[in-house]
Write a protein that holds these residues in place. Structure first.
Motif, PDB file in Angstrom:
ATOM      1  N   GLU A 110       0.679  -1.202   0.078  1.00 46.56           N
ATOM      2  CA  GLU A 110       0.148   0.030  -0.106  1.00 46.56           C
ATOM      3  C   GLU A 110       0.984   1.193   0.039  1.00 46.56           C
ATOM      4  N   ARG A 113       2.183   1.840  -3.255  1.00 48.51           N
ATOM      5  CA  ARG A 113       0.854   2.189  -4.425  1.00 48.51           C
ATOM      6  C   ARG A 113       0.868   3.850  -4.000  1.00 48.51           C
ATOM      7  N   TYR A 164      -1.894  -6.928  -5.724  1.00 52.05           N
ATOM      8  CA  TYR A 164      -1.516  -5.522  -6.152  1.00 52.05           C
ATOM      9  C   TYR A 164      -0.642  -5.481  -7.573  1.00 52.05           C
TER      10      TYR A 164
END
Length: 332
Positions: A110, A113, A164
């Motif tokens: 995360e 990202r 992901y």
């Protein structure tokens, strides 16, 4: 330009060997630990690279901590080797095992990202996720059937990485590594426990080695070779997952026999099988198929179980003899 790598879990066996390997390749190497002031980095010191690595305090289970370190370091490559890594301990600490491996991996993904990172992520997956393969070498695509909290956590992290990669376009891959050992193993791991006991008994300790199920079959390789496979995965133009293994399985009984033979002893005179040490659930057979890694990465194991045992025994005896450069062992 010099590449910059960030290794989470750098104080562990794989982290130390990977740091040494990347430094030799010309990388600027950074590592993380929960508390850099209190963590013992004896593995890095034994490999002679502690002074060449920059360590950052980071809690992998706290998103803001991960975000801070990634923003500070801005790595080209992130190697996620952190998390509770003992199968046996995972039965005693399932929550810690799940949190450190599942939430930790998710926080890294995360964070990358969030920053729109062009960096690459390697995730340390585990052969334990396959469960019992029944003697058939596992490949990417072999169904997962985890039989421990550790295996469940690693299987979950594997699919986080795959998701992901697909959903957000991250250059992220997982290496599904089978058992890989070295003198830098913690004494809590059964391989080091066996080697250390055999060497002490040969030196006259008079003790008896107590073990659980010695009929389990495992695919054992050499850790220093396996970190090279990690790096090669990260150099591929397109990310994909790989099984890293020798392709040969041996029983724990064979491992024990080899270790005691290396010190001139018959293992049956010194080993007691204790049902109390059996795991609540265990894997009878575990072996991987390394052909894709060989074909696409040019990677192939050169050390197999007997070679691994002999090298571990050699280092253990040097440590007991107090020889300079032997890998002395705090119990962590």
């Amino acid at each position: 330009m010099t590449k910059r790598a960030l290794i989470t879990g750098i104080s562990g066996q794989d982290g130390a060997y990977l740091a040494k390997s990347l430094l030799a390749k010309g990388y600027e190497v950074h590592g993380t630990s929960r508390d850099r002031e209190t963590t013992n980095f004896w593995r890095l010191e034994r490999l002679g690279v502690r002074g060449n690595v920059t360590i950052h305090s980071m809690s992998i289970t706290e998103l803001h901590s991960v975000l801070h370190v990634l923003k500070l370091v801005q790595p080209d490559e992130v190697y996620n080797l952190a998390g509770q890594s003992s199968v046996s301990l995972s039965f005693e600490q399932p929550l810690e095992t799940m949190t450190s491996n599942v939430i930790g991996t998710l926080n890294l993904l995360e964070s990358m990202r969030f920053f729109g990172s062009r960096g690459r992520l390697y995730n340390a997956a585990s052969s334990e996720s396959f469960g019992d393969v029944g003697g058939v070498p596992a490949v990417i695509g072999t169904p997962f059937a985890p039989r421990s909290p550790y295996a469940v956590a690693k299987a979950t992290a594997f699919w986080e990485v795959a998701n992901y990669r697909e959903a957000y376009g991250l250059h992220a891959c997982s290496g599904v590594l089978f058992n890989h050992e070295s003198p830098l193993r913690s004494p809590r791991f059964v391989t080091r426990k066996i080697v250390a006991a055999a060497c002490r008994i040969a030196a006259g300790s008079g003790e008896t080695l107590h073990l659980g199920n010695i009929d389990v079959q495992r695919d054992w390789g050499w850790a220093e070779e396996y970190v090279e496979a990690m790096w090669r995965m990260m150099q591929q133009p397109e990310p994909r997952d790989y099984v890293i293994a020798t392709g040969v399985q041996s029983s724990l009984r064979d491992f024990v026999r080899e270790a005691f033979a290396c010190v001139g002893l018959d293992w049956q005179d010194h080993v007691h099988t204790d049902p109390a040490l059996f795991r609540p659930s265990d894997i009878a057979s575990s072996v991987g198929d390394p052909r894709v890694a060989h074909e696409e990465l040019g990677w192939k194991a050169t050390m197999f179980m007997p070679d691994v045992v002999r090298e571990m025994v050699r280092h253990e005896q040097a440590m007991l003899a107090g020889e300079e450069g032997a890998p002395g062992m705090p119990e962590s």
